[in-house]
Each structure stands twice: as structure tokens, then as C-alpha cells.
Write a protein that holds these residues in place. Structure first.
Motif, PDB file in Angstrom:
ATOM      1  N   LEU A  23      18.236  14.263  -8.914  1.00 24.49           N
ATOM      2  CA  LEU A  23      18.163  15.019  -7.676  1.00 24.49           C
ATOM      3  C   LEU A  23      19.545  15.562  -7.352  1.00 24.49           C
ATOM      4  O   LEU A  23      20.497  14.798  -7.220  1.00 24.49           O
ATOM      5  N   TYR A  24      19.641  16.892  -7.252  1.00 27.65           N
ATOM      6  CA  TYR A  24      20.865  17.519  -6.768  1.00 27.65           C
ATOM      7  C   TYR A  24      20.702  17.757  -5.266  1.00 27.65           C
ATOM      8  O   TYR A  24      19.719  18.373  -4.837  1.00 27.65           O
ATOM      9  N   VAL A  25      21.637  17.298  -4.477  1.00 26.83           N
ATOM     10  CA  VAL A  25      21.654  17.542  -3.035  1.00 26.83           C
ATOM     11  C   VAL A  25      22.723  18.611  -2.798  1.00 26.83           C
ATOM     12  O   VAL A  25      23.911  18.352  -2.963  1.00 26.83           O
ATOM     13  N   GLY A 106      20.785  16.100   4.803  1.00 24.78           N
ATOM     14  CA  GLY A 106      21.004  14.731   5.221  1.00 24.78           C
ATOM     15  C   GLY A 106      21.834  14.610   6.483  1.00 24.78           C
ATOM     16  O   GLY A 106      21.851  13.559   7.112  1.00 24.78           O
ATOM     17  N   GLY A 111      16.744  15.535   4.840  1.00 25.65           N
ATOM     18  CA  GLY A 111      17.073  15.253   3.451  1.00 25.65           C
ATOM     19  C   GLY A 111      17.323  13.801   3.121  1.00 25.65           C
ATOM     20  O   GLY A 111      17.096  13.362   1.996  1.00 25.65           O
ATOM     21  N   GLN A 112      17.782  13.014   4.115  1.00 19.60           N
ATOM     22  CA  GLN A 112      18.121  11.629   3.829  1.00 19.60           C
ATOM     23  C   GLN A 112      16.920  10.819   3.372  1.00 19.60           C
ATOM     24  O   GLN A 112      17.050   9.865   2.589  1.00 19.60           O
ATOM     25  N   VAL A 115      16.724  11.313  -0.366  1.00 15.71           N
ATOM     26  CA  VAL A 115      17.841  10.639  -1.034  1.00 15.71           C
ATOM     27  C   VAL A 115      17.603   9.137  -1.087  1.00 15.71           C
ATOM     28  O   VAL A 115      17.804   8.493  -2.124  1.00 15.71           O
ATOM     29  N   ASP A 116      17.153   8.562   0.036  1.00 11.33           N
ATOM     30  CA  ASP A 116      16.871   7.121   0.071  1.00 11.33           C
ATOM     31  C   ASP A 116      15.812   6.749  -0.963  1.00 11.33           C
ATOM     32  O   ASP A 116      15.954   5.769  -1.699  1.00 11.33           O
ATOM     33  N   ARG A 119      17.204   7.022  -4.597  1.00 10.78           N
ATOM     34  CA  ARG A 119      18.131   5.937  -4.937  1.00 10.78           C
ATOM     35  C   ARG A 119      17.381   4.614  -5.083  1.00 10.78           C
ATOM     36  O   ARG A 119      17.694   3.807  -5.965  1.00 10.78           O
ATOM     37  N   VAL A 125      21.325  10.652  -8.244  1.00 13.08           N
ATOM     38  CA  VAL A 125      21.501  11.590  -7.136  1.00 13.08           C
ATOM     39  C   VAL A 125      22.913  12.144  -7.203  1.00 13.08           C
ATOM     40  O   VAL A 125      23.884  11.383  -7.197  1.00 13.08           O
ATOM     41  N   VAL A 127      25.510  14.824  -5.368  1.00 16.30           N
ATOM     42  CA  VAL A 127      25.756  15.653  -4.192  1.00 16.30           C
ATOM     43  C   VAL A 127      26.711  16.788  -4.553  1.00 16.30           C
ATOM     44  O   VAL A 127      27.780  16.554  -5.123  1.00 16.30           O
TER      45      VAL A 127
END
Length: 313
Positions: A23-25, A106, A111-112, A115-116, A119, A125, A127
Motif C-alpha cells: 500500500l502506497y499512502v 490519515g 485513510g488511517q 493503514v491500520d 499493517r 505500507v 508513505v
């Protein structure tokens, strides 16, 4: 290999093997397209699909870059429900890039949650940093920024705004708030009521052609904003840190009523009350998690799971 292929290979190599899901944030411009980094463009090109709040907004950004990718809507209403399936797809090797409408995913957006979930599942992940409206406003305001506290959005009701600001009175740094142009004057009224002696800045249209930073004492800034017929553009409110004298006055005048730590039982009861009221008002579980996690300084997932439990009870 072409130059573009070289870049995509380099992006993939940064996080492991080319076949690994990840995942690219991706941080995106808050107004000026010139702030989009080359690395952000590379991440979009390397992704199999792009996750976004609004497909129209992100579609225009990708078109500006000459990139065509499948777009998947992941706004606050659906991201929690879709996170599990998206993580499963990444576990099989798919690569996603997530972008909010503007700024860093996020930071006061949904978005968070993703991400959570990624992970927790052991998905890589990465960023890709980009502009952040609150930090941009803090620097532009000229208000001392050795320490600062980002609150996000204040509550909608005046009494709740005032109560939250009083809770933040003891923070030994600048206070940062996001606000819509429609509610900026209302929030400034609460700030002027609680912090009449502090300098405050209202920053809007950041990085855009009509960027504006207004700074004055809280009451004077409120007067200036109320005198305008209309504000445009998303706003950031920056409140100066308390002076030593102000901190002393707050402590002397408030005793344990303001700033004293509540018990775990009291905090849990307050959270449950807020969730029940929000559910009764018809607010979605995702929206409740986003808003109340900020208010109670908790992880969105914690609030989300409790809201689901109370919804089903």
C-alpha cells in the motif's frame, strides 16, 4: 528499459520484491499542482489501482500526470467496510496507492483505517510524503511553532466547541483546527470567548492564487471575518500558545474542573454517551469513528468497534 519503467522498478525495489503486494499512502497537493512530487507520480504509476475519497478529484490529478488507473472509492462512508477485502487483495500481490482529496491521507481523513488494517495483516505500507495544510498554515501564520497540537475539526455545537477549547487551554503550544468556510466565524466566536487574549490566524486557500492569512487578536479577527459577506476555500485556524500568565490564571481559576484527568470509567461513559447520541441522530458508524476519535483522542478503530457494538445492542 524505458525511463518510466526504470522509475517504476525503483519504486517497487524500495519496499521489497516487485511481486509483493503493498500500500502506497500518497500525499497530494492542497491546491497547487506544482507541489506534487515526482515520487508521488511514480507511486501512482506503480499501483494496480488507486484508492481515493472522490474518484472525480483523483481522476483529474491522474489525468494531469497522464496516468490511467482503475479508481476505487474509499471515502469515510465505505472505507471501513472495504478495508478487509482490499487487504486480502494486497495479500495476493496487488499494489494499491491511496490518496485523499488533498494533503496527507490519515490526517483528519479516513485513510488511517486502511493503514491500520494493512499493517495488522503484515502488508508493506510505504508513505510518500506531501503537503499538509495544518503545518503549512502554522508556518504561514508566524505564530510560534516550537510546540503545537493538531485537533482537526471542532464540534459543530457552540457549547461543545467551548468545552473542547477549555480542555485544550493547558496545551503548551499552538492549537491547529480545520474548518469549513461556512463555519469559520462560528469557530472563531468560540475561540474569542475562551481565548480573548491570544493572537489567532485564519489561513485559507493555502498554496492557491488567492491565498490569504489573517492574523489578529481573537476578538479582532472575529470582527473582521464577521464583517465579510462570504469566505471561500477550506480554512485552518491557528491559535497562539498560552503565556505563562494565562496558564497560571487558568490553573488558579479552574481547579479540577478543567484540565484535570478524568477517570477511565468517566472517559468510557462519555464516549458511549456521544456514540449513542450520534447513532440516534442517524450518523454513520464510519463518520462517528472519524469525529469522536478526534474528540476523545482515540484510535478510529477503537471507536468504530464500540459504535458497532452499541448499534447492535
Amino acid at each position: 528499459m524505458t525511463s518510466r519503467e526504470d522509475k517504476e522498478a525503483a519504486v517497487q525495489a524500495q519496499s521489497g520484491s516487485a511481486g509483493a503486494g503493498r500500500l502506497y499512502v500518497v500525499g497530494t497537493p492542497i491546491g497547487n499542482l506544482g507541489d506534487l512530487s515526482p515520487r508521488a507520480a511514480e507511486a501512482f504509476r506503480a499501483a494496480d489501482s488507486v484508492l481515493c475519497e472522490d474518484t472525480r478529484v483523483t481522476g483529474k490529478l491522474l489525468a494531469h500526470l497522464g496516468i490511467s488507473k482503475p479508481l476505487v472509492r474509499c471515502d469515510e462512508n465505505v472505507i471501513a467496510a472495504r478495508a478487509g477485502a482490499l487487504v486480502d487483495r494486497m495479500a495476493t500481490g496487488e499494489v494499491f496507492a491511496f490518496a485523499s482529496d488533498a494533503g496527507m491521507p490519515g490526517v483528519s481523513d479516513p485513510g488511517q483505517v486502511l493503514v491500520d488494517a494493512a499493517r495488522d495483516a503484515g502488508i508493506a505500507v510505504e508513505v510518500v510524503p506531501g503537503p499538509v495544510a495544518c503545518v503549512t498554515a502554522l508556518v504561514a501564520s508566524g505564530i510560534p511553532c516550537e510546540h503545537f497540537f493538531f485537533e482537526g475539526f471542532l464540534p459543530r455545537k457552540h457549547g461543545e466547541r467551548v468545552r473542547r477549547l477549555r480542555e485544550l487551554a493547558f496545551v503548551p503550544g499552538a492549537l491547529l483546527f480545520y474548518e469549513s468556510p461556512r463555519r469559520a466565524a462560528d469557530s472563531l466566536a468560540a475561540v474569542a470567548e475562551v481565548f480573548p487574549g491570544r493572537d489567532v490566524a485564519l489561513c485559507r486557500e493555502l498554496t492557491k492564487l488567492h491565498e490569504e492569512v489573517l492574523r489578529a487578536s481573537a476578538p479582532a479577527l472575529l470582527d473582521e471575518v464577521q464583517a465579510r459577506e462570504e469566505l471561500r476555500g477550506e480554512c485552518v485556524i491557528v491559535v497562539a500558545p498560552p503565556s505563562a500568565e494565562e496558564l497560571a490564571a487558568w490553573r488558579a481559576g479552574s481547579g479540577a474542573a478543567i484540565g484535570a484527568p478524568a477517570s477511565a470509567e468517566d472517559r468510557d461513559a462519555a464516549l458511549r454517551t456521544d456514540i449513542r447520541e450520534a447513532l440516534a441522530a442517524g450518523e454513520s458508524v464510519s463518520a462517528i469513528a472519524k469525529r469522536l476519535s478526534q474528540k476523545h483522542s482515540l484510535k478510529k478503530r477503537t471507536v468504530y468497534e464500540l459504535a458497532l457494538e452499541l448499534q447492535e445492542s
